[in-house]
Design an enzyme around this catalytic site. Sequence first.
Site, PDB file in Angstrom:
ATOM      1  N   ASP A   1       0.973  -1.093  -0.113  1.00  0.00           N
ATOM      2  CA  ASP A   1       0.014   0.092  -0.041  1.00  0.00           C
ATOM      3  C   ASP A   1       1.020   1.224   0.063  1.00  0.00           C
ATOM      4  OD1 ASP A   1      -2.068   1.701   0.307  1.00  0.00           O
ATOM      5  OD2 ASP A   1      -2.808   1.189   2.313  1.00  0.00           O
ATOM      6  N   MET A   2       0.690   2.174  -1.097  1.00  0.00           N
ATOM      7  CA  MET A   2       1.663   3.369  -1.159  1.00  0.00           C
ATOM      8  C   MET A   2       1.169   4.135   0.121  1.00  0.00           C
ATOM      9  SD  MET A   2       3.629   2.465  -3.756  1.00  0.00           S
ATOM     10  CE  MET A   2       4.455   4.218  -3.562  1.00  0.00           C
TER      11      MET A   2
ATOM     12  N   ASP B   1      -3.070   2.371  -6.012  1.00  0.00           N
ATOM     13  CA  ASP B   1      -2.033   2.296  -4.996  1.00  0.00           C
ATOM     14  C   ASP B   1      -1.743   1.408  -3.928  1.00  0.00           C
ATOM     15  OD1 ASP B   1      -4.193   2.915  -3.528  1.00  0.00           O
ATOM     16  OD2 ASP B   1      -3.203   4.708  -2.522  1.00  0.00           O
ATOM     17  N   GLU B   2      -2.590   0.114  -4.395  1.00  0.00           N
ATOM     18  CA  GLU B   2      -2.280  -0.898  -3.531  1.00  0.00           C
ATOM     19  C   GLU B   2      -2.502  -2.271  -4.397  1.00  0.00           C
ATOM     20  OE1 GLU B   2      -5.510  -2.087  -0.517  1.00  0.00           O
ATOM     21  OE2 GLU B   2      -6.460  -0.223  -1.157  1.00  0.00           O
TER      22      GLU B   2
END
Length: 353
Positions: free
Chosen positions: A10-11, A104-105
């Site tokens: 996860d960013m 983003d994940e």
Amino acid sequence: MSQRVIIHVDMDAFFASVEQMDNPKLKGKPVIVGGNSPRGVVSTCSYEARIYGVRSAMPIFIAKQLCPGGIYLAVRHKRYEEISHKVFNILHSVTDLVEPVSIDEAYLDVSTLKDNPVEIVNMIKKRVRESLGLTLSAGISYNKFLAKTASEWNKPNGLKVITEDMVPEILKPLPIKKVHGIGEKSIEKLNEIGIYTIGQLLNLTEDEMVYYFGKYGVEIYNKIRGYDNRPICLERETKSVGRETTFDNDTTDKSFLKAVLLDFAQELAGALDEEALFAKTVTVKFKTDNFKTHTRSKTLKKYINTYGEIKDTAFDILDDYNINGSIRLIGLSLSNFSDASYEQLSFFDLPDS
């Protein structure tokens, strides 16, 4: 059969972190990305902004009250998608078993890799940091639910491993909102009967879980006990794509609304082209000055993917809509997809409805 090894990546504060990457002067400052108007909402904010209580999905005007010195930026979808592709290229260099969850994940199944999963995560972190200047948090476990729970443990730039012998004890102190799939209304109902933590949730029987969550209750019952057999899905079906905006001032001006829809149509046509998709259903969303939301959809007899077709259909919907009050938000979305190869095999086009 050996136990699976799942990594959830996860960013960290992705949109805000990209803005700080592109403009180093923003590093270390409270950056809030979202609708660039008093009526917009926060999409993402930097950790410096979170100190002030700013959170995702919070109205911008509240964020400005909490963090008046924050730096407020408009969302740049194309830029975030560009960076996301680079991150996913790194993930795919590790394994082909990558399930994208959002921009983003993602989940990775590294069960068949010989490398230690902690070393794999550290390598991913290093490559993302060195090539993009961004950080991410990761969780490692034997199923998807626990891997995702672990990835949220030490944000930002965190890493957490949850092994089978740690469950369910490690979960018991966590608030029930950490169980993905439990919505706000369910949380309120559980709070009313004195249930605030996963430990308390574990005291409910399977039948009681079904009572509170419907058929999804069985899945939640199993997840919090460490049972989650969901496999990695290599491709997630795109169900809809859309854009929306909230205006600084309410409007009844249809020519202005059409100008906004025109911009959205251009963006969405580009998104369809990038994914090689055609859409059959066009939806326009309105929110009026009394905060009521209205949606109007049109399902066509043929699939479309060009800017002109999307725009014309959206305009038709708008023209047919009898505006009762002022509009404070408008959105445009596409759904009911087919891939491009299917559309190219069509031998004739049917007229629009």
